[in-house]
Design a protein around this motif. Structure first.
Motif, PDB file in Angstrom:
ATOM      1  N   TYR A 190       0.938   4.361   7.109  1.00 17.07           N
ATOM      2  CA  TYR A 190       0.079   4.026   5.981  1.00 17.07           C
ATOM      3  C   TYR A 190      -1.249   4.755   6.130  1.00 17.07           C
ATOM      4  CZ  TYR A 190       3.227   0.083   5.191  1.00 17.07           C
ATOM      5  OH  TYR A 190       4.320  -0.694   4.942  1.00 17.07           O
ATOM      6  N   PRO A 191      -1.672   5.506   5.103  1.00 19.47           N
ATOM      7  CA  PRO A 191      -3.018   6.079   5.149  1.00 19.47           C
ATOM      8  C   PRO A 191      -4.040   4.932   5.171  1.00 19.47           C
ATOM      9  CG  PRO A 191      -1.712   7.110   3.419  1.00 19.47           C
ATOM     10  CD  PRO A 191      -0.941   5.933   3.918  1.00 19.47           C
ATOM     11  N   GLU A 222      -7.704   0.297  -0.038  1.00 13.44           N
ATOM     12  CA  GLU A 222      -7.648   0.173  -1.498  1.00 13.44           C
ATOM     13  C   GLU A 222      -6.738  -0.976  -1.916  1.00 13.44           C
ATOM     14  OE1 GLU A 222      -6.269   3.920  -2.969  1.00 13.44           O
ATOM     15  OE2 GLU A 222      -8.049   4.986  -2.264  1.00 13.44           O
ATOM     16  N   TRP A 223      -5.590  -1.109  -1.238  1.00  9.12           N
ATOM     17  CA  TRP A 223      -4.639  -2.168  -1.560  1.00  9.12           C
ATOM     18  C   TRP A 223      -5.252  -3.544  -1.298  1.00  9.12           C
ATOM     19  CZ3 TRP A 223      -1.606  -5.183   2.059  1.00  9.12           C
ATOM     20  CH2 TRP A 223      -0.623  -5.954   1.447  1.00  9.12           C
ATOM     21  N   LEU A 224      -5.944  -3.680  -0.171  1.00 12.27           N
ATOM     22  CA  LEU A 224      -6.580  -4.954   0.140  1.00 12.27           C
ATOM     23  C   LEU A 224      -7.685  -5.270  -0.857  1.00 12.27           C
ATOM     24  CD1 LEU A 224      -6.730  -4.735   4.027  1.00 12.27           C
ATOM     25  CD2 LEU A 224      -5.298  -6.259   2.654  1.00 12.27           C
ATOM     26  N   GLU A 225      -8.479  -4.274  -1.229  1.00 12.72           N
ATOM     27  CA  GLU A 225      -9.555  -4.487  -2.194  1.00 12.72           C
ATOM     28  C   GLU A 225      -9.001  -4.834  -3.570  1.00 12.72           C
ATOM     29  OE1 GLU A 225     -11.927  -0.954  -2.046  1.00 12.72           O
ATOM     30  OE2 GLU A 225     -12.685  -1.419  -0.044  1.00 12.72           O
ATOM     31  N   ALA A 226      -7.867  -4.263  -3.938  1.00  7.74           N
ATOM     32  CA  ALA A 226      -7.263  -4.551  -5.245  1.00  7.74           C
ATOM     33  C   ALA A 226      -6.809  -6.003  -5.333  1.00  7.74           C
ATOM     34  CB  ALA A 226      -6.081  -3.622  -5.503  1.00  7.74           C
ATOM     35  N   PRO A 256       0.834  -1.207   0.000  1.00 13.39           N
ATOM     36  CA  PRO A 256       0.000   0.000   0.000  1.00 13.39           C
ATOM     37  C   PRO A 256       0.870   1.259   0.000  1.00 13.39           C
ATOM     38  CG  PRO A 256      -0.068  -1.069   2.151  1.00 13.39           C
ATOM     39  CD  PRO A 256       0.716  -1.951   1.249  1.00 13.39           C
ATOM     40  N   ARG A 257       0.296   2.357  -0.470  1.00 18.40           N
ATOM     41  CA  ARG A 257       1.004   3.635  -0.417  1.00 18.40           C
ATOM     42  C   ARG A 257       1.366   3.942   1.031  1.00 18.40           C
ATOM     43  NH1 ARG A 257      -3.633   5.192  -2.619  1.00 18.40           N
ATOM     44  NH2 ARG A 257      -3.916   6.777  -1.039  1.00 18.40           N
TER      45      ARG A 257
END
Length: 73
Positions: free
Chosen positions: A52-53, A59-63, A41-42
């Motif tokens: 981590y925001p 978003e990273w987990l959903e991707a 993640p970003r």
């Protein structure tokens, strides 16, 4: 400007089910590898602290979501 909710590497590691200090360290090392490869993640680096925001982690987990293991190749 609203401040975003930030998570430490330990908090993100606990999302992966890490409970003991050894498990947290293992997950933190995994996150470090992902950061190095540009696959995690970003994140924001403030001195030596990595944050981590919360929305970036989500978003990273959903991707990474998938419907079947066949698409993981």
């Amino acid at each position: 400007m609203a401040l975003r909710q930030m998570m430490t590497t330990a908090q993100v590691a606990r999302l992966f089910g890490a409970e003991t200090p050894a498990e947290v360290r293992t997950r933190q090392a995994y996150l470090a590898q992902l950061r190095f490869r540009g696959q995690g993640p970003r994140f924001v680096k403030h001195g030596r602290m990595i944050l981590y925001p919360q929305d970036a982690v989500a978003e990273w987990l959903e991707a990474g979501e998938t419907d079947c293991t066949r698409s993981m190749r």
